[in-house]
Design an enzyme around this catalytic site. Structure first.
Site, PDB file in Angstrom:
ATOM      1  N   GLY A 227     -28.622  -7.780  15.594  1.00 29.72           N
ATOM      2  CA  GLY A 227     -28.752  -7.974  14.152  1.00 29.72           C
ATOM      3  C   GLY A 227     -28.067  -9.237  13.676  1.00 29.72           C
ATOM      4  O   GLY A 227     -28.041 -10.256  14.363  1.00 29.72           O
TER       5      GLY A 227
ATOM      6  N   HIS B  95     -21.801 -11.657  13.447  1.00 27.22           N
ATOM      7  CA  HIS B  95     -20.558 -11.419  12.721  1.00 27.22           C
ATOM      8  C   HIS B  95     -19.370 -11.842  13.591  1.00 27.22           C
ATOM      9  O   HIS B  95     -19.530 -12.313  14.730  1.00 27.22           O
ATOM     10  CB  HIS B  95     -20.434  -9.956  12.275  1.00 27.22           C
TER      11      HIS B  95
ATOM     12  N   GLY C  42     -17.172 -10.283  15.268  1.00 29.31           N
ATOM     13  CA  GLY C  42     -17.053  -9.646  16.573  1.00 29.31           C
ATOM     14  C   GLY C  42     -17.905 -10.331  17.623  1.00 29.31           C
ATOM     15  O   GLY C  42     -17.490 -10.484  18.782  1.00 29.31           O
ATOM     16  N   HIS C  43     -19.097 -10.759  17.232  1.00 29.71           N
ATOM     17  CA  HIS C  43     -19.961 -11.484  18.167  1.00 29.71           C
ATOM     18  C   HIS C  43     -19.324 -12.811  18.581  1.00 29.71           C
ATOM     19  O   HIS C  43     -19.360 -13.197  19.760  1.00 29.71           O
ATOM     20  CB  HIS C  43     -21.322 -11.752  17.529  1.00 29.71           C
TER      21      HIS C  43
ATOM     22  N   GLY D 226     -18.041  -5.946  23.286  1.00 28.68           N
ATOM     23  CA  GLY D 226     -16.932  -5.633  22.395  1.00 28.68           C
ATOM     24  C   GLY D 226     -16.439  -4.208  22.555  1.00 28.68           C
ATOM     25  O   GLY D 226     -17.199  -3.305  22.949  1.00 28.68           O
ATOM     26  N   GLU D 227     -15.160  -3.993  22.227  1.00 32.42           N
ATOM     27  CA  GLU D 227     -14.573  -2.657  22.276  1.00 32.42           C
ATOM     28  C   GLU D 227     -14.779  -1.879  20.977  1.00 32.42           C
ATOM     29  O   GLU D 227     -14.291  -0.759  20.849  1.00 32.42           O
ATOM     30  CB  GLU D 227     -13.065  -2.751  22.555  1.00 32.42           C
TER      31      GLU D 227
ATOM     32  N   VAL E 225     -12.572  -6.649  16.427  1.00 36.84           N
ATOM     33  CA  VAL E 225     -12.238  -7.556  15.332  1.00 36.84           C
ATOM     34  C   VAL E 225     -12.323  -6.756  14.029  1.00 36.84           C
ATOM     35  O   VAL E 225     -13.235  -5.949  13.845  1.00 36.84           O
ATOM     36  CB  VAL E 225     -13.210  -8.750  15.284  1.00 36.84           C
TER      37      VAL E 225
ATOM     38  N   SER F  61     -18.662  -4.644  12.587  1.00 42.18           N
ATOM     39  CA  SER F  61     -19.804  -4.197  13.385  1.00 42.18           C
ATOM     40  C   SER F  61     -21.075  -4.427  12.593  1.00 42.18           C
ATOM     41  O   SER F  61     -21.035  -4.814  11.412  1.00 42.18           O
ATOM     42  CB  SER F  61     -19.678  -2.710  13.725  1.00 42.18           C
TER      43      SER F  61
END
Length: 283
Positions: free
Chosen positions: A46, A49, A51-52, A145-146, A174, A183
């Protein structure tokens, strides 16, 4: 073999590659050079953000690696988001889809062991997609990611149990300034429900602060924080790092999931169970 070497020789960073087989060819070309080059894979789903970008930075830290970004629901090739991902270090952007992975439709399913937390159906779909993507690209390294910890562990189990030749690396969650785990679901939280959404990270923090008291106390404290915020969790559990039973003393994970404003949110935090953060230095 000559064509694959040519792919490596003529490679231009930042490529947008629609053809799955060409992505696979580029990966093979770098891994089969006389001095093999690591190939690091990460996934965007998508809208891009923070986190990416954290996963992208982790992939770029692998010395000399060519970074392939598989992007589900990708924007246009010339979009500002795509350029931002290139600027962050993506060498190949692959707009991946189920049709690209399974031109004849999915005929195999990887079903991880059910730990009783996330939806088994959703987890199986995610792990099957991840395994297919790893099989197509065949990277040396993969970065996830976690923020969805159970998915990360399930993919690690699949990598180990199916003997996939890839090193899987997890990247810490993040968070937004409010403490909410960043997310794809985060932007969908209605503004009126955001204060309740912040209760998830607050509950994790409060639970982690009593880690030395054991799993039962961690869960009790975390539930009290959620209750005070009017949040009824779908689940709240202390597990071992591998999602098995938590140890009496050692590394563990506190996980929570809740439906808030029609959005399913998940979050987790690592904690030194039976030890506590104050005692980590051995004093």
């Amino acid at each position: 073999m000559g064509e694959e070497k040519g792919e490596a020789m003529s490679f231009t960073p930042g490529q947008w590659v629609n053809d799955p087989q060409r992505v696979a060819m580029i990966s093979r070309a770098f891994r089969k050079k006389s001095a093999p080059v690591p190939v690091a894979l990460t996934l965007i789903t998508g809208e891009v953000h923070a986190g990416h970008f954290a996963c992208l930075r982790a992939a770029k830290r692998i010395r000399g690696a060519v970074v392939i970004v598989a992007w589900r629901d990708a924007p246009e090739e010339d979009s500002a988001a795509a350029q931002a991902v290139r600027d962050a270090g993506a060498d190949v952007i692959f707009p991946v889809s189920e049709d690209a992975l399974w031109p004849h439709g999915p005929r195999t399913r990887v079903t991880p062991a059910n730990h009783g937390l996330e939806s088994p159906e959703a987890l199986a779909a995610d792990v099957t997609f991840a395994v297919a993507l790893l099989g197509l690209v065949q990277p040396t390294d993969a970065v996830w990611g976690e923020n969805r910890y159970e998915r990360l562990i399930a993919i690690q189990y699949a990598v180990s149990d199916l003997h996939l030749p890839v090193r899987l690396q997890g990247v810490p969650t993040v968070r937004s300034g409010e403490g909410i785990a960043v997310s794809a679901a985060n932007p969908r939280i209605p503004e009126v429900d955001r204060p309740r959404a912040t209760a998830l990270s607050a509950a994790l923090t409060a639970g982690a602060h009593v880690a030395e008291e054991g799993a039962a106390e961690v869960e009790r404290v975390a539930r009290e924080v959620l209750k005070a915020a009017g949040v009824e969790p779908a689940y709240l559990a202390v597990r071992g790092r591998d999602l098995g039973d938590p140890p009496a003393e050692g590394d563990a994970r506190l996980l929570v999931g809740a439906d808030i404003g029609g959005v399913h949110l998940v979050d987790s935090v690592g904690l030194p169970l039976g030890i506590g953060f104050r005692n980590l230095d051995g004093s």
